[in-house]
Design a protein around this motif. Sequence first.
Motif, short mmCIF file in Angstrom:
data_model
loop_
_atom_site.label_atom_id
_atom_site.label_comp_id
_atom_site.label_asym_id
_atom_site.label_seq_id
_atom_site.Cartn_x
_atom_site.Cartn_y
_atom_site.Cartn_z
N GLU A 140 0.83 -1.21 0.00
CA GLU A 140 0.00 0.00 0.00
C GLU A 140 0.86 1.26 0.00
O GLU A 140 0.54 2.24 -0.68
CB GLU A 140 -0.92 0.00 1.22
N GLN A 141 1.97 1.23 0.73
CA GLN A 141 2.84 2.39 0.81
C GLN A 141 3.62 2.60 -0.48
O GLN A 141 3.92 3.74 -0.85
CB GLN A 141 3.82 2.22 1.99
N ARG A 142 3.97 1.51 -1.16
CA ARG A 142 4.84 1.61 -2.34
C ARG A 142 4.08 1.67 -3.66
O ARG A 142 4.66 2.00 -4.69
CB ARG A 142 5.81 0.42 -2.37
N LEU A 143 2.80 1.32 -3.66
CA LEU A 143 2.03 1.28 -4.90
C LEU A 143 1.83 2.67 -5.49
O LEU A 143 1.95 2.86 -6.71
CB LEU A 143 0.67 0.61 -4.65
N GLY A 144 1.55 3.66 -4.64
CA GLY A 144 1.30 5.01 -5.12
C GLY A 144 2.47 5.60 -5.91
O GLY A 144 2.28 6.10 -7.03
N PRO A 184 5.31 12.76 -1.54
CA PRO A 184 3.92 12.31 -1.76
C PRO A 184 3.02 13.45 -2.23
O PRO A 184 3.23 14.61 -1.87
CB PRO A 184 3.49 11.78 -0.38
N LEU A 185 2.03 13.08 -3.01
CA LEU A 185 1.07 14.07 -3.53
C LEU A 185 0.34 14.78 -2.41
O LEU A 185 0.05 15.98 -2.50
CB LEU A 185 0.07 13.37 -4.46
N THR A 186 0.05 14.06 -1.34
CA THR A 186 -0.70 14.66 -0.23
C THR A 186 0.13 15.70 0.52
O THR A 186 -0.43 16.57 1.18
CB THR A 186 -1.14 13.56 0.75
N TRP A 222 2.90 20.33 -5.93
CA TRP A 222 3.95 20.91 -6.77
C TRP A 222 5.26 20.15 -6.59
O TRP A 222 5.94 19.81 -7.57
CB TRP A 222 4.14 22.38 -6.43
N GLU A 223 5.65 19.87 -5.35
CA GLU A 223 6.87 19.13 -5.10
C GLU A 223 6.75 17.68 -5.59
O GLU A 223 7.74 17.06 -5.99
CB GLU A 223 7.23 19.15 -3.61
N TYR A 227 16.69 7.02 -9.02
CA TYR A 227 16.16 8.27 -8.48
C TYR A 227 15.65 8.15 -7.04
O TYR A 227 15.04 9.08 -6.53
CB TYR A 227 15.03 8.77 -9.37
N VAL A 228 15.88 7.00 -6.43
CA VAL A 228 15.50 6.76 -5.03
C VAL A 228 14.01 7.04 -4.82
O VAL A 228 13.60 7.82 -3.95
CB VAL A 228 16.34 7.62 -4.05
N VAL A 229 13.19 6.43 -5.66
CA VAL A 229 11.74 6.53 -5.53
C VAL A 229 11.26 5.29 -4.77
O VAL A 229 11.52 4.16 -5.21
CB VAL A 229 11.05 6.60 -6.91
N PRO A 230 10.57 5.44 -3.65
CA PRO A 230 10.17 4.28 -2.84
C PRO A 230 8.95 3.56 -3.42
O PRO A 230 7.85 3.58 -2.85
CB PRO A 230 9.85 4.92 -1.48
N GLY A 231 9.15 2.92 -4.57
CA GLY A 231 8.06 2.23 -5.24
C GLY A 231 8.22 0.73 -5.19
O GLY A 231 9.08 0.18 -4.49
N LEU A 232 7.39 0.04 -5.96
CA LEU A 232 7.42 -1.42 -5.97
C LEU A 232 8.71 -1.96 -6.59
O LEU A 232 9.20 -3.01 -6.18
CB LEU A 232 6.21 -1.95 -6.75
#
Length: 303
Positions: free
Chosen positions: A83-87, A159-161, A165-166, A251-256
């Motif tokens: 759930e945390q990494r899917l977004g 995160p978008l929330t 902009w960032e 890019y150190v993106v915390p994704g899947l």
Amino acid sequence: MTSTVLTFAVSALTFVLVSLTPGDAARAVLGRDATPEQYRQLRAQLGLDEPLAVQYWHWLVRAVHGDLGTALSTGQPVLRTLEQRLGPSLSLITGALVVSALLGVGLGVLSAVRGGAVGRALDLLSMLGLALPSFWLGLVLVAAFAVALPIFPASGYVPLTDSPWEWLRSLALPVLTLGIGGSATIAKQTRDAMLDEMGRDYIVLLRARGLPERSIVLRHALKNAAVPVVTVLGLLFVGLLSGSVLAETVYVVPGLGSTAVTATQAHDIPLIQGVALCFTVIVITVNLLVELLYGRLDPRSRG
């Protein structure tokens, strides 16, 4: 039924392949200083001393009831980790697909309509996009837009929330890294499909009726050429799943994708199984959406 069989096959194959790779989750958790007794106890606690078929059966029974287990490397429930990494992953992949579609369709239509020197130049640009390695393109983008011109961050994810902009700024470079290469594939498919449509008899009839060229190209030819383009977009989305592994790591993106890399290094089978299952569900969903789009674009395919 087909989706269920595919999900089962992917989960079983992933479980077997990960189990055959060098490494041990208990050893990764305890480190090299653990005693043999501690090692044996942890393996028994995690169920790693059981036969492979028994381990998979226990995982499958829990998964059917909505429990994907606990990550061996973090102790966190796998579902919570997903759930945390899917977004972040969906944000990256969807953004790259949008960039690929906009650039690819635009270049493909211009190449088919203009022809001549403009068409050849656009074809050259699209071919360059196919030839450039993603990792090299990523390094160039970081050097240009994060170092020389500090417009975007070189790494990290917001995160978008927290800040829309960032969030956009943090995704800009990884999205472009994946999207530029994908746009070349879309451009070539769009150009070929548009050239085929522009040579058909109904285009001549529409021109004879005095319809504006823009309306002929965008409302008629492009719509009829969209079916093969949608097919390529679906395949590209699936390909971006694997491409996201590289982009998220760089890019150190915390994704899947980055989670899969970390879990593989730790030999964390429950977490790897969860990521593979999530990817499988995404692929099945995308294929379903492509089929639905077929029905909207070409009513003959509904039968």
